[in-house]
Enzyme design. Structure first.
Site, PDB file in Angstrom:
ATOM      1  N   GLY A   1     -13.372  -0.884  -6.573  1.00  0.00           N
ATOM      2  CA  GLY A   1     -13.625  -1.698  -5.375  1.00  0.00           C
ATOM      3  C   GLY A   1     -15.050  -1.662  -4.854  1.00  0.00           C
ATOM      4  O   GLY A   1     -15.521  -2.635  -4.274  1.00  0.00           O
TER       5      GLY A   1
ATOM      6  N   GLU B   1     -17.644   3.809  -0.366  1.00  0.00           N
ATOM      7  CA  GLU B   1     -16.291   3.236  -0.449  1.00  0.00           C
ATOM      8  C   GLU B   1     -16.312   1.762  -0.083  1.00  0.00           C
ATOM      9  O   GLU B   1     -17.132   1.328   0.740  1.00  0.00           O
ATOM     10  CB  GLU B   1     -15.377   3.958   0.543  1.00  0.00           C
ATOM     11  CG  GLU B   1     -14.489   5.025  -0.050  1.00  0.00           C
ATOM     12  CD  GLU B   1     -13.285   4.488  -0.824  1.00  0.00           C
ATOM     13  OE1 GLU B   1     -13.302   3.305  -1.253  1.00  0.00           O
ATOM     14  OE2 GLU B   1     -12.334   5.247  -0.999  1.00  0.00           O
ATOM     15  N   ASP B   2     -15.395   1.025  -0.650  1.00  0.00           N
ATOM     16  CA  ASP B   2     -15.254  -0.379  -0.272  1.00  0.00           C
ATOM     17  C   ASP B   2     -14.558  -0.520   1.073  1.00  0.00           C
ATOM     18  O   ASP B   2     -15.054  -1.166   1.978  1.00  0.00           O
ATOM     19  CB  ASP B   2     -14.496  -1.153  -1.370  1.00  0.00           C
ATOM     20  CG  ASP B   2     -13.172  -0.505  -1.773  1.00  0.00           C
ATOM     21  OD1 ASP B   2     -12.858   0.603  -1.283  1.00  0.00           O
ATOM     22  OD2 ASP B   2     -12.450  -1.106  -2.588  1.00  0.00           O
TER      23      ASP B   2
ATOM     24  N   ASP C   1      -8.394   1.995   4.560  1.00  0.00           N
ATOM     25  CA  ASP C   1      -7.208   1.345   5.108  1.00  0.00           C
ATOM     26  C   ASP C   1      -6.331   2.424   5.752  1.00  0.00           C
ATOM     27  O   ASP C   1      -6.532   2.778   6.910  1.00  0.00           O
ATOM     28  CB  ASP C   1      -6.511   0.604   3.955  1.00  0.00           C
ATOM     29  CG  ASP C   1      -5.298  -0.183   4.396  1.00  0.00           C
ATOM     30  OD1 ASP C   1      -5.008  -0.203   5.604  1.00  0.00           O
ATOM     31  OD2 ASP C   1      -4.618  -0.771   3.543  1.00  0.00           O
TER      32      ASP C   1
ATOM     33  N   LYS D   1     -10.403  -0.795   8.327  1.00  0.00           N
ATOM     34  CA  LYS D   1      -9.387  -1.593   9.025  1.00  0.00           C
ATOM     35  C   LYS D   1      -9.037  -0.957  10.358  1.00  0.00           C
ATOM     36  O   LYS D   1      -8.968   0.259  10.473  1.00  0.00           O
ATOM     37  CB  LYS D   1      -8.126  -1.704   8.171  1.00  0.00           C
ATOM     38  CG  LYS D   1      -8.252  -2.710   7.063  1.00  0.00           C
ATOM     39  CD  LYS D   1      -6.913  -3.011   6.437  1.00  0.00           C
ATOM     40  CE  LYS D   1      -7.123  -3.729   5.117  1.00  0.00           C
ATOM     41  NZ  LYS D   1      -5.886  -3.841   4.333  1.00  0.00           N
TER      42      LYS D   1
ATOM     43  N   PHE E   1      -4.849  -8.080   4.644  1.00  0.00           N
ATOM     44  CA  PHE E   1      -5.261  -7.782   3.276  1.00  0.00           C
ATOM     45  C   PHE E   1      -6.447  -8.658   2.906  1.00  0.00           C
ATOM     46  O   PHE E   1      -6.375  -9.892   2.971  1.00  0.00           O
ATOM     47  CB  PHE E   1      -4.115  -7.983   2.279  1.00  0.00           C
ATOM     48  CG  PHE E   1      -4.397  -7.304   0.976  1.00  0.00           C
ATOM     49  CD1 PHE E   1      -4.165  -5.942   0.813  1.00  0.00           C
ATOM     50  CD2 PHE E   1      -4.944  -8.009  -0.093  1.00  0.00           C
ATOM     51  CE1 PHE E   1      -4.472  -5.293  -0.379  1.00  0.00           C
ATOM     52  CE2 PHE E   1      -5.249  -7.369  -1.293  1.00  0.00           C
ATOM     53  CZ  PHE E   1      -5.008  -6.006  -1.429  1.00  0.00           C
ATOM     54  N   VAL E   2      -7.549  -8.011   2.509  1.00  0.00           N
ATOM     55  CA  VAL E   2      -8.774  -8.756   2.204  1.00  0.00           C
ATOM     56  C   VAL E   2      -9.140  -8.654   0.725  1.00  0.00           C
ATOM     57  O   VAL E   2      -8.765  -7.703   0.039  1.00  0.00           O
ATOM     58  CB  VAL E   2      -9.960  -8.305   3.093  1.00  0.00           C
ATOM     59  CG1 VAL E   2      -9.742  -8.720   4.543  1.00  0.00           C
ATOM     60  CG2 VAL E   2     -10.184  -6.796   3.000  1.00  0.00           C
TER      61      VAL E   2
ATOM     62  N   ASP F   1      -9.997  -6.396  -4.744  1.00  0.00           N
ATOM     63  CA  ASP F   1      -9.097  -7.219  -5.552  1.00  0.00           C
ATOM     64  C   ASP F   1      -7.713  -7.359  -4.942  1.00  0.00           C
ATOM     65  O   ASP F   1      -7.323  -6.599  -4.060  1.00  0.00           O
ATOM     66  CB  ASP F   1      -8.919  -6.592  -6.936  1.00  0.00           C
ATOM     67  CG  ASP F   1      -8.003  -5.374  -6.905  1.00  0.00           C
ATOM     68  OD1 ASP F   1      -8.208  -4.498  -6.041  1.00  0.00           O
ATOM     69  OD2 ASP F   1      -7.064  -5.315  -7.721  1.00  0.00           O
TER      70      ASP F   1
ATOM     71  N   ARG G   1     -12.392 -10.022  -7.363  1.00  0.00           N
ATOM     72  CA  ARG G   1     -13.515  -9.118  -7.115  1.00  0.00           C
ATOM     73  C   ARG G   1     -14.850  -9.856  -7.129  1.00  0.00           C
ATOM     74  O   ARG G   1     -15.828  -9.401  -6.547  1.00  0.00           O
ATOM     75  CB  ARG G   1     -13.558  -8.013  -8.184  1.00  0.00           C
ATOM     76  CG  ARG G   1     -12.384  -7.053  -8.141  1.00  0.00           C
ATOM     77  CD  ARG G   1     -12.700  -5.802  -8.950  1.00  0.00           C
ATOM     78  NE  ARG G   1     -11.504  -5.065  -9.331  1.00  0.00           N
ATOM     79  CZ  ARG G   1     -10.895  -4.164  -8.574  1.00  0.00           C
ATOM     80  NH1 ARG G   1     -11.347  -3.910  -7.368  1.00  0.00           N
ATOM     81  NH2 ARG G   1      -9.828  -3.517  -9.003  1.00  0.00           N
TER      82      ARG G   1
HETATM   83  P1  IMP Z   1      -6.281   3.622   1.678  1.00  0.00           P
HETATM   84  O1  IMP Z   1      -5.938   4.837   0.864  1.00  0.00           O
HETATM   85  O2  IMP Z   1      -5.033   2.999   2.269  1.00  0.00           O
HETATM   86  O3  IMP Z   1      -7.309   3.885   2.742  1.00  0.00           O
HETATM   87  O4  IMP Z   1      -6.820   2.526   0.712  1.00  0.00           O
HETATM   88  C1  IMP Z   1      -7.991   2.672   0.022  1.00  0.00           C
HETATM   89  C2  IMP Z   1      -8.101   1.802  -1.194  1.00  0.00           C
HETATM   90  O5  IMP Z   1      -7.102   0.791  -1.261  1.00  0.00           O
HETATM   91  C3  IMP Z   1      -9.414   1.071  -1.139  1.00  0.00           C
HETATM   92  O6  IMP Z   1     -10.419   1.828  -1.750  1.00  0.00           O
HETATM   93  C4  IMP Z   1      -9.091  -0.233  -1.845  1.00  0.00           C
HETATM   94  O7  IMP Z   1      -9.315  -0.093  -3.217  1.00  0.00           O
HETATM   95  C5  IMP Z   1      -7.631  -0.462  -1.578  1.00  0.00           C
HETATM   96  N1  IMP Z   1      -7.420  -1.372  -0.422  1.00  0.00           N
HETATM   97  C6  IMP Z   1      -7.073  -1.065   0.836  1.00  0.00           C
HETATM   98  N2  IMP Z   1      -6.976  -2.151   1.617  1.00  0.00           N
HETATM   99  C7  IMP Z   1      -7.288  -3.190   0.828  1.00  0.00           C
HETATM  100  C8  IMP Z   1      -7.411  -4.612   1.067  1.00  0.00           C
HETATM  101  O8  IMP Z   1      -7.213  -5.152   2.166  1.00  0.00           O
HETATM  102  N3  IMP Z   1      -7.774  -5.349  -0.010  1.00  0.00           N
HETATM  103  C9  IMP Z   1      -8.019  -4.826  -1.250  1.00  0.00           C
HETATM  104  N4  IMP Z   1      -7.943  -3.516  -1.496  1.00  0.00           N
HETATM  105  C10 IMP Z   1      -7.573  -2.702  -0.475  1.00  0.00           C
END
Ligand code: IMP
Length: 186
Positions: free
Chosen positions: A49, A104-105, A108, A136, A157-158, A164, A170
């Site tokens: 990401g 990090e991208d 969430d 987020k 969701f983005v 992706d 991407r």
């Molecule tokens: P987390 O563990 O829930 O914080 O999610 C982290 C990872 O999930 C990120 O590094 C992304 O790769 C993916 N992710 C979380 N939210 C999104 C979204 O809205 N779109 C796409 N990928 C996401």
């Protein structure tokens, strides 16, 4: 920037356009330049990401730096985190005594980052900071510290700019909201 491009099929709306990303990335780069000064930080990009953000951020930074990458398991074709994180590719570099910046991208639920920081912290870096392009607004996210955030976004969701859905989107040059129709019935 036409939403009729084939790659944009599934885009509900553009949330952050290319120019806004570019300007904010330049600001973040200036902050990092000032923070690290004479030290040579190791930028750790989290694949897949963070590819777009990592390459733009490092080119906007003017201090000497090094890069490395880690890959962790993603959601697969789901839009919700499973909470289970696996390392698919580890760093090439030893980070003991290094100044590490995790790139990090998106944060969430915060679970992926929490796990990563835990793994990296145990390797005794000199310090460990996090820069995330997106965070987020999520009241129930785990309390994980992010030092620099590009943009705080609503809990949708983005896709695009490295992010992706089921492996696609991407290569969109902007961050967009995914049309819920694409994952209806998931
Ligand atoms: P987390 O563990 O829930 O914080 O999610 C982290 C990872 O999930 C990120 O590094 C992304 O790769 C993916 N992710 C979380 N939210 C999104 C979204 O809205 N779109 C796409 N990928 C996401």
């Amino acid at each position: 920037m036409s939403e009729r491009e084939p790659r944009a099929d599934g885009v509900a709306r553009i949330l952050i356009d290319e120019e806004v990303i570019r300007l904010r990335t330049a600001e973040l780069a200036r902050e990092l330049d000032a923070e690290y000064g004479d030290d040579i930080p190791l930028l750790v990009g989290v694949l897949n990401g963070a590819i777009a953000f990592m390459t733009d951020l490092m080119r906007a930074m003017q201090i000497p730096l090094e890069v490395d990458f880690m890959a962790v398991s993603s959601y697969g074709a789901a839009t919700q985190s499973s909470g289970v994180v696996r390392i698919l590719k580890d760093l090439n570099e030893d980070i003991e005594g290094r100044r590490v910046i995790v790139v990090e991208d998106i944060v969430d639920s915060g679970l992926t980052l929490q796990y990563l920081l835990d793994v990296l912290e145990r390797r005794n870096p000199k310090d460990l900071r996090v820069v995330a392009l997106l965070k987020k607004e999520k009241p129930d996210a785990v309390d994980v510290h992010v030092d620099l955030v590009g943009f705080t976004i609503p809990d949708e969701f983005v896709i695009g700019y490295g992010l992706d859905y089921a492996g696609k989107y991407r290569n969109l040059p902007y961050v967009a909201v995914l049309d819920p129709k694409v994952y209806a019935g998931e």
